[in-house]
Design a protein around this motif. Structure first.
Motif, PDB file in Angstrom:
ATOM      1  N   GLU A 263       9.416  21.300   3.484  1.00 54.28           N
ATOM      2  CA  GLU A 263       9.993  20.585   4.976  1.00 54.28           C
ATOM      3  C   GLU A 263       9.580  19.014   4.832  1.00 54.28           C
ATOM      4  OE1 GLU A 263       8.333  22.335   8.393  1.00 54.28           O
ATOM      5  OE2 GLU A 263       8.420  24.320   7.944  1.00 54.28           O
ATOM      6  N   SER A 264      10.015  18.503   3.595  1.00 58.92           N
ATOM      7  CA  SER A 264      10.035  17.010   3.427  1.00 58.92           C
ATOM      8  C   SER A 264      11.340  16.403   4.061  1.00 58.92           C
ATOM      9  CB  SER A 264       9.703  16.739   2.153  1.00 58.92           C
ATOM     10  OG  SER A 264      10.861  17.276   1.358  1.00 58.92           O
ATOM     11  N   SER A 265      10.937  14.807   4.190  1.00 61.39           N
ATOM     12  CA  SER A 265      12.021  14.302   4.870  1.00 61.39           C
ATOM     13  C   SER A 265      11.700  12.791   4.434  1.00 61.39           C
ATOM     14  CB  SER A 265      11.886  14.487   6.234  1.00 61.39           C
ATOM     15  OG  SER A 265      10.754  13.926   6.845  1.00 61.39           O
ATOM     16  N   TYR A 266      12.715  11.955   4.915  1.00 65.19           N
ATOM     17  CA  TYR A 266      12.636  10.646   4.488  1.00 65.19           C
ATOM     18  C   TYR A 266      11.372   9.905   5.262  1.00 65.19           C
ATOM     19  CZ  TYR A 266      13.478   5.635   4.007  1.00 65.19           C
ATOM     20  OH  TYR A 266      13.763   4.307   3.526  1.00 65.19           O
ATOM     21  N   ASP A 267      11.084  10.322   6.347  1.00 66.68           N
ATOM     22  CA  ASP A 267       9.965   9.808   7.127  1.00 66.68           C
ATOM     23  C   ASP A 267       8.794  10.527   6.656  1.00 66.68           C
ATOM     24  OD1 ASP A 267       8.982   8.112   9.222  1.00 66.68           O
ATOM     25  OD2 ASP A 267       8.777  10.109  10.293  1.00 66.68           O
ATOM     26  N   ASN A 268       8.693  11.635   6.078  1.00 63.78           N
ATOM     27  CA  ASN A 268       7.547  12.160   5.791  1.00 63.78           C
ATOM     28  C   ASN A 268       7.898  13.007   4.317  1.00 63.78           C
ATOM     29  OD1 ASN A 268       4.931  13.905   5.029  1.00 63.78           O
ATOM     30  ND2 ASN A 268       5.504  15.373   6.664  1.00 63.78           N
ATOM     31  N   PRO A 269       7.521  12.221   3.056  1.00 59.17           N
ATOM     32  CA  PRO A 269       7.883  12.816   1.756  1.00 59.17           C
ATOM     33  C   PRO A 269       6.847  13.740   1.290  1.00 59.17           C
ATOM     34  CG  PRO A 269       7.226  10.550   1.664  1.00 59.17           C
ATOM     35  CD  PRO A 269       7.447  10.843   3.079  1.00 59.17           C
ATOM     36  N   TYR A 270       5.690  13.625   1.970  1.00 57.96           N
ATOM     37  CA  TYR A 270       4.508  14.827   1.888  1.00 57.96           C
ATOM     38  C   TYR A 270       4.997  16.218   1.976  1.00 57.96           C
ATOM     39  CZ  TYR A 270       1.554  10.346   1.048  1.00 57.96           C
ATOM     40  OH  TYR A 270       1.043   9.117   0.839  1.00 57.96           O
ATOM     41  N   GLY A 271       5.846  16.132   3.007  1.00 55.48           N
ATOM     42  CA  GLY A 271       6.014  17.604   3.536  1.00 55.48           C
ATOM     43  C   GLY A 271       5.243  17.934   4.626  1.00 55.48           C
ATOM     44  N   LEU A 272       5.185  19.112   5.118  1.00 57.54           N
ATOM     45  CA  LEU A 272       4.289  19.675   6.102  1.00 57.54           C
ATOM     46  C   LEU A 272       3.991  21.179   5.543  1.00 57.54           C
ATOM     47  CD1 LEU A 272       2.687  19.351   8.667  1.00 57.54           C
ATOM     48  CD2 LEU A 272       4.939  20.469   9.736  1.00 57.54           C
ATOM     49  N   GLY A 273       2.780  21.215   5.231  1.00 55.93           N
ATOM     50  CA  GLY A 273       2.291  22.514   4.627  1.00 55.93           C
ATOM     51  C   GLY A 273       1.937  23.625   5.847  1.00 55.93           C
TER      52      GLY A 273
ATOM     53  N   PRO B 218      -4.280  18.149  -8.257  1.00 46.69           N
ATOM     54  CA  PRO B 218      -4.707  18.099  -7.093  1.00 46.69           C
ATOM     55  C   PRO B 218      -3.887  17.251  -6.359  1.00 46.69           C
ATOM     56  CG  PRO B 218      -6.526  18.088  -8.618  1.00 46.69           C
ATOM     57  CD  PRO B 218      -5.639  18.124  -9.404  1.00 46.69           C
ATOM     58  N   GLN B 219      -3.613  17.713  -4.882  1.00 44.33           N
ATOM     59  CA  GLN B 219      -2.881  16.646  -4.071  1.00 44.33           C
ATOM     60  C   GLN B 219      -3.285  15.482  -3.845  1.00 44.33           C
ATOM     61  OE1 GLN B 219      -3.340  20.086  -3.497  1.00 44.33           O
ATOM     62  NE2 GLN B 219      -0.980  21.039  -3.439  1.00 44.33           N
ATOM     63  N   ARG B 220      -4.713  15.280  -3.601  1.00 41.73           N
ATOM     64  CA  ARG B 220      -5.341  14.020  -3.224  1.00 41.73           C
ATOM     65  C   ARG B 220      -5.506  12.929  -4.177  1.00 41.73           C
ATOM     66  NH1 ARG B 220      -9.401  17.758  -4.857  1.00 41.73           N
ATOM     67  NH2 ARG B 220     -10.600  17.126  -6.708  1.00 41.73           N
ATOM     68  N   TRP B 221      -5.015  13.365  -5.565  1.00 43.64           N
ATOM     69  CA  TRP B 221      -4.600  12.298  -6.482  1.00 43.64           C
ATOM     70  C   TRP B 221      -3.561  11.561  -6.406  1.00 43.64           C
ATOM     71  CZ3 TRP B 221      -6.383  15.157 -11.597  1.00 43.64           C
ATOM     72  CH2 TRP B 221      -7.687  15.586 -11.690  1.00 43.64           C
ATOM     73  N   PHE B 222      -2.714  11.967  -5.764  1.00 42.99           N
ATOM     74  CA  PHE B 222      -1.299  11.425  -5.645  1.00 42.99           C
ATOM     75  C   PHE B 222      -0.987  10.934  -4.247  1.00 42.99           C
ATOM     76  CE2 PHE B 222      -1.480  14.484  -9.043  1.00 42.99           C
ATOM     77  CZ  PHE B 222      -0.772  13.832 -10.144  1.00 42.99           C
ATOM     78  N   VAL B 223       0.105  10.058  -4.179  1.00 37.49           N
ATOM     79  CA  VAL B 223       0.393   9.416  -2.846  1.00 37.49           C
ATOM     80  C   VAL B 223       1.964   9.072  -3.214  1.00 37.49           C
ATOM     81  CG1 VAL B 223      -1.851   8.390  -2.166  1.00 37.49           C
ATOM     82  CG2 VAL B 223      -0.086   7.118  -3.546  1.00 37.49           C
TER      83      VAL B 223
ATOM     84  N   GLY C 151      -8.931  12.861  10.740  1.00 38.05           N
ATOM     85  CA  GLY C 151      -9.534  11.946  10.202  1.00 38.05           C
ATOM     86  C   GLY C 151     -10.005  12.418   8.779  1.00 38.05           C
ATOM     87  N   LYS C 152      -9.340  13.557   8.319  1.00 40.02           N
ATOM     88  CA  LYS C 152     -10.049  14.297   6.946  1.00 40.02           C
ATOM     89  C   LYS C 152      -9.043  14.212   5.935  1.00 40.02           C
ATOM     90  CE  LYS C 152     -12.582  17.583   9.851  1.00 40.02           C
ATOM     91  NZ  LYS C 152     -12.864  19.190   9.882  1.00 40.02           N
ATOM     92  N   ASP C 153      -9.250  14.613   4.842  1.00 41.88           N
ATOM     93  CA  ASP C 153      -8.369  14.756   3.696  1.00 41.88           C
ATOM     94  C   ASP C 153      -7.909  16.079   3.336  1.00 41.88           C
ATOM     95  OD1 ASP C 153      -8.732  15.203   0.180  1.00 41.88           O
ATOM     96  OD2 ASP C 153      -8.068  13.110   0.782  1.00 41.88           O
TER      97      ASP C 153
ATOM     98  N   MET D  89       0.940  -1.245  -0.069  1.00 39.79           N
ATOM     99  CA  MET D  89       0.070   0.114   0.124  1.00 39.79           C
ATOM    100  C   MET D  89       0.841   1.408   0.030  1.00 39.79           C
ATOM    101  SD  MET D  89      -3.024  -1.040   2.679  1.00 39.79           S
ATOM    102  CE  MET D  89      -3.818   0.645   2.469  1.00 39.79           C
ATOM    103  N   TYR D  90       0.215   2.465  -0.473  1.00 41.98           N
ATOM    104  CA  TYR D  90       0.818   3.471  -0.267  1.00 41.98           C
ATOM    105  C   TYR D  90       1.117   4.096   1.183  1.00 41.98           C
ATOM    106  CZ  TYR D  90      -3.624   5.837  -0.017  1.00 41.98           C
ATOM    107  OH  TYR D  90      -5.008   6.011   0.679  1.00 41.98           O
ATOM    108  N   LEU D  91       2.046   5.180   1.348  1.00 46.51           N
ATOM    109  CA  LEU D  91       2.518   5.898   2.609  1.00 46.51           C
ATOM    110  C   LEU D  91       1.159   6.936   3.094  1.00 46.51           C
ATOM    111  CD1 LEU D  91       6.155   6.817   2.422  1.00 46.51           C
ATOM    112  CD2 LEU D  91       4.905   4.486   3.842  1.00 46.51           C
ATOM    113  N   PRO D  92       0.485   6.330   4.013  1.00 42.90           N
ATOM    114  CA  PRO D  92      -0.300   7.774   4.482  1.00 42.90           C
ATOM    115  C   PRO D  92       0.105   8.880   4.882  1.00 42.90           C
ATOM    116  CG  PRO D  92      -0.059   6.213   6.312  1.00 42.90           C
ATOM    117  CD  PRO D  92       0.516   5.696   5.040  1.00 42.90           C
ATOM    118  N   ASN D  93      -0.405   9.999   4.478  1.00 36.83           N
ATOM    119  CA  ASN D  93       0.172  11.401   4.904  1.00 36.83           C
ATOM    120  C   ASN D  93       0.190  11.609   6.268  1.00 36.83           C
ATOM    121  OD1 ASN D  93       0.877  14.021   5.219  1.00 36.83           O
ATOM    122  ND2 ASN D  93      -0.421  14.526   3.537  1.00 36.83           N
TER     123      ASN D  93
END
Length: 504
Positions: free
Chosen positions: A186-196, A149-154, A53-55, A40-44
């Motif tokens: 502010e992305s990292s190995y542990d969090n490739p999604y970054g922090l907005g 849109p970001q929600r299309w990508f993981v 529990g939101k998108d 599975m993909y990594l969750p944000n």
């Protein structure tokens, strides 16, 4: 431990000579977290999204807030105010640089920069699809960069961007090379999604909206006076309900008809001012928090217009944040340039570079110091180099040209009266006057006019005389006469100054 290798977790030995590049040992698939994901993909891991529990779409709603939207616009405009160039400062640009300059000039760069900062800074990551086309010169070039849109990508367990589709909703589809840019914040190995940054603004906006809601309710309740009706104790419940309806209508209409044995008093809250200030303080505090997140300071929420320059600070973006956005844009554009070079020339080695820069005024203090330094160096037979001026004042080859020296003789200064004690010596004046005599003047005049006189004597009619006169002018040498006239004027000035001195 062997000298020429290391032991791997499965017990095998990896020899250094057998590995061309170092391999990772601590990977997500081998860690204790690996079993939870599988294919599975990594969750944000965004803390707000996990707790709510939101998108990620929840952050889109935050942009409608006046302080979030306004601060974001200020942040974007600080970068849009910069100029851009390919291989800035190089006097001779390569064929690749000229081609990329042409390609970029046709792209809507302002829109790309705006979306890049809005998506990556606001949401943490901003996937952008690059559309290519083959030109008539058989070169591939991007003609559009579209942010999706970001929600299309993981992201996969290997931190690779993937596209969620209806046929692959668990791990997403692999993306082709050189198609998707994805700048992050502010992305990292542990969090490739970054922090907005909108993640940090979520709770301030929630409290702000709650403060406004309670403030409006408070204004409805306590902003106006309270009508209080009085009836006799013997009044029935029906009479009380009817009288209450009359008071409600009175609040809306301002007039009422009541029984003659009833009365109406108006009461006002004595503490409504302090309560209203409490709600106002909540809104001001969260506005300051939002401004600090986006602009780097709380001036936009706390400054007062006209006081200590507060109105100027309120609209400014901290310089280090502007420079950070500048670097973010440059990295994304240079990634695109590398792809262009790889598509057309097979390698990105020595690829041109994209640069954002701010046009600055010449440092007047620096220019003054350089002038004084040049004067000092000339006394020692030295001078500042051409490269120094190009580097210090941000000039390019072609901006500086060698000044042409004038071949005309210098004009003698006009003699003026001087202070006492500075008059010329009488002997020097006499010597100069002896050099200029009527005989020398006559000789010079005769030398100048001799071609004219000769032409007139040899001509037989007026037409020939006019032609010989015109032909004689180029042959006239007036240099000696002009020099003598200049000396004569100078002598006249000296004699006048000497006479004035003697009379004094």
């Amino acid at each position: 431990m062997p000298r020429n290798g290391i032991y791997l977790p499965d017990g095998s030995i990896l020899k250094f000579s057998e590995s061309k590049s170092p391999q990772e040992i601590a990977t997500r698939s081998k860690s204790l977290d690996g079993f939870a994901f599988g294919n599975m993909y990594l969750p944000n891991p965004d803390p707000v999204l996990k707790k709510q529990g939101k998108d990620i779409e929840v952050y889109t709603d935050l942009i409608t807030d006046d302080r979030v939207g306004g601060s974001m616009i200020n942040r974007i405009n600080a970068t849009l105010a910069l100029d851009w160039e390919i291989d800035r400062g190089k006097s001779t640009k390569s064929r690749k640089a000229k081609f990329i300059q042409e390609v970029f000039s046709k792209l809507p760069l302002n829109t790309i920069f705006e979306q890049l900062i809005r998506n990556s800074r606001g949401f943490g990551y901003g996937p952008a699809e690059t559309l290519w086309h083959r030109r008539s010169d058989n070169l591939n070039a991007p003609h559009a960069v579209l942010f999706k849109p970001q929600r299309w990508f993981v992201f996969s367990p290997e931190n690779e961007l993937r596209f969620l589709t209806k046929s692959n909703m668990l791990s997403g589809e692999e993306l082709p090379l050189r198609r998707f840019l994805c700048p992050t914040n502010e992305s990292s190995y542990d969090n490739p999604y970054g922090l907005g940054l909108n993640s940090r603004c979520f709770w301030p906006v929630v409290f702000k909206r709650g403060g406004w809601r309670f403030r409006i309710k408070f204004a409805e309740k306590y902003g106006a006076v309270w009508p209080v009706g009085k009836l006799p104790r013997s009044a029935t419940q029906t009479q009380i309900d009817d009288f209450l309806g009359i008071l409600e209508d009175m609040v809306n209409d301002g007039v009422a008809v009541i029984p003659d044995d009833g009365s109406v008093d108006f009461l006002e809250s004595g503490s409504k001012g302090s309560t209203s200030d409490m709600y106002h303080a909540i809104i001001a505090d969260v506005d300051s928090a939002i401004s600090t997140v986006w602009l780097g300071h709380a001036g936009a929420g706390q400054s007062t217009s006209g006081e200590l320059g507060g109105k100027d600070v309120a609209a400014e973006v901290r310089k280090d944040l502007r420079d950070s956005d500048k670097t973010l844009v440059e990295q994304a554009m240079n990634q695109l340039i590398d792809w262009i070079c790889e598509e057309n020339w097979g390698t990105s080695t020595d690829a041109p570079r994209f640069c954002l820069w701010e046009e600055e005024d010449v440092d007047l203090d620096q220019a003054k110091r350089d002038t004084e330094l040049s004067t000092s160096l000339e006394k020692s037979g030295l001078k500042l180099s051409r490269g120094y001026y190009l580097r210090t004042y941000n000039l390019e080859e072609g901006d500086i040209e060698v000044a042409k020296k004038s071949t005309e003789p210098p004009i003698a200064p006009r003699p003026e009266f001087s202070e006492a004690g500075s008059f010329p010596d009488q002997a020097a004046v006499d010597a100069l006057a002896h050099m200029i005599t009527p005989e020398t003047m006559q000789g010079q005049m005769q030398a100048v006019l001799s071609p004219v006189i000769k032409g007139l004597l040899e001509s037989g009619n007026p037409d020939d005389a006019m032609a010989s006169l015109l032909a004689a002018f180029p042959e006239m040498d007036t240099t000696a006469l002009e020099k003598m006239l200049a000396n004569l004027m100078f002598l006249a000035g000296l004699i006048g100054r000497l006479s004035a001195n003697n009379e004094a």
